[in-house]
Design a protein around this motif. Structure first.
Motif, short mmCIF file in Angstrom:
data_model
loop_
_atom_site.label_atom_id
_atom_site.label_comp_id
_atom_site.label_asym_id
_atom_site.label_seq_id
_atom_site.Cartn_x
_atom_site.Cartn_y
_atom_site.Cartn_z
N VAL A 170 -5.59 -28.07 19.19
CA VAL A 170 -6.98 -28.12 19.64
C VAL A 170 -7.41 -29.56 19.88
O VAL A 170 -8.04 -29.88 20.90
CB VAL A 170 -7.90 -27.41 18.62
CG1 VAL A 170 -9.36 -27.66 18.94
CG2 VAL A 170 -7.62 -25.92 18.61
N LEU A 171 -7.07 -30.46 18.94
CA LEU A 171 -7.41 -31.86 19.14
C LEU A 171 -6.70 -32.45 20.35
O LEU A 171 -7.27 -33.26 21.08
CB LEU A 171 -7.08 -32.67 17.89
CG LEU A 171 -8.00 -32.45 16.68
CD1 LEU A 171 -7.48 -33.23 15.47
CD2 LEU A 171 -9.41 -32.85 17.00
N GLY A 172 -5.45 -32.07 20.56
CA GLY A 172 -4.70 -32.55 21.73
C GLY A 172 -5.36 -32.14 23.03
O GLY A 172 -5.46 -32.92 23.98
N LEU A 173 -5.85 -30.90 23.09
CA LEU A 173 -6.54 -30.43 24.30
C LEU A 173 -7.86 -31.16 24.51
O LEU A 173 -8.29 -31.36 25.64
CB LEU A 173 -6.77 -28.92 24.21
CG LEU A 173 -5.52 -28.06 24.34
CD1 LEU A 173 -5.86 -26.60 24.06
CD2 LEU A 173 -4.90 -28.21 25.71
N ALA A 174 -8.49 -31.57 23.42
CA ALA A 174 -9.77 -32.27 23.54
C ALA A 174 -9.57 -33.74 23.92
O ALA A 174 -10.37 -34.32 24.64
CB ALA A 174 -10.54 -32.17 22.24
N ILE A 175 -8.49 -34.36 23.43
CA ILE A 175 -8.28 -35.79 23.63
C ILE A 175 -7.48 -36.10 24.89
O ILE A 175 -7.67 -37.14 25.52
CB ILE A 175 -7.60 -36.39 22.38
CG1 ILE A 175 -8.56 -36.32 21.20
CG2 ILE A 175 -7.16 -37.82 22.62
CD1 ILE A 175 -7.95 -36.73 19.89
N ALA A 176 -6.59 -35.25 25.32
CA ALA A 176 -5.70 -35.51 26.47
C ALA A 176 -6.44 -35.95 27.73
O ALA A 176 -6.01 -36.90 28.39
CB ALA A 176 -4.81 -34.31 26.74
#
Length: 191
Positions: A25-31
């Motif tokens: 979830v964090l990866g999808l938000a930060i990418a």
């Protein structure tokens, strides 16, 4: 407790599964933020440069040249319409102070900018000139070949052109090393 015993080793996998979901979830938000590039960030420019008088009697204002070429320098390094910085030229430091919350940054060119640039370049040019004169005087003191020595060198070059070319390359390398030393000394002396 009975349910944990029933799960056995699978109960240990639950925290790792939760951590994996959180990282996804964090990866999808930060990418998307990793591929962002700034566009038209407002930057203020205040040119306080008063210029300096040249020996010809004309006045040079280096600050004006910098301001005139800021947009050109940015546009040369970016594609059309995608300039990362939008410069706004302000008339005074007071105007900048009053509106600083509207800008991401500011470039203030001081009043004595041109004078300091000319003073620094003059000192550097003077140091370089002195060093080159010393180098030339040293090579002249080593003695320019007389006609007999020049004729002997020409005959040796015809007899062994590779040795003559190698000697010439060594002489050029020595001269380049001396020149680098002069330049380094002049730059260090200026600082």
């Amino acid at each position: 407790m009975d349910k944990l015993k029933e799960l056995g080793n699978r109960a240990l996998a639950i925290p790792f599964g939760i951590a994996l979901v959180i990282f996804c979830v964090l990866g999808l938000a930060i990418a998307p933020m990793l591929h962002m590039s700034p566009k038209n960030m407002p930057v203020a420019v205040v040119n306080l440069d008063e210029g300096a008088e040249l020996p010809t009697g004309n006045t040079l204002v280096a600050g004006d040249m910098i301001v005139d070429h800021l947009d050109e320098a940015i546009s040369e390094n970016t594609s059309a319409g995608d300039s990362p910085i939008a410069f706004t030229v302000l008339k005074s430091r007071e105007e900048l102070d009053a509106n600083m919350d509207s800008y991401y940054g500011a470039l203030v060119i001081p009043a004595d900018f041109t004078e300091r640039q000319m003073a620094g370049n003059t000192a550097l040019a003077s140091s370089l000139g002195e060093g080159i004169q010393e180098l030339m005087a040293g090579s002249a003191a080593a003695g320019a070949p007389d006609d007999a020595a020049a004729a002997a060198a020409a005959a040796a070059a015809q007899a062994n052109p590779e040795a003559a070319a190698q000697a010439q390359q060594q002489a050029q390398a020595q001269m380049a090393a001396k020149m680098q030393g002069i330049i380094m000394n002049a730059v260090v002396a200026q600082q």
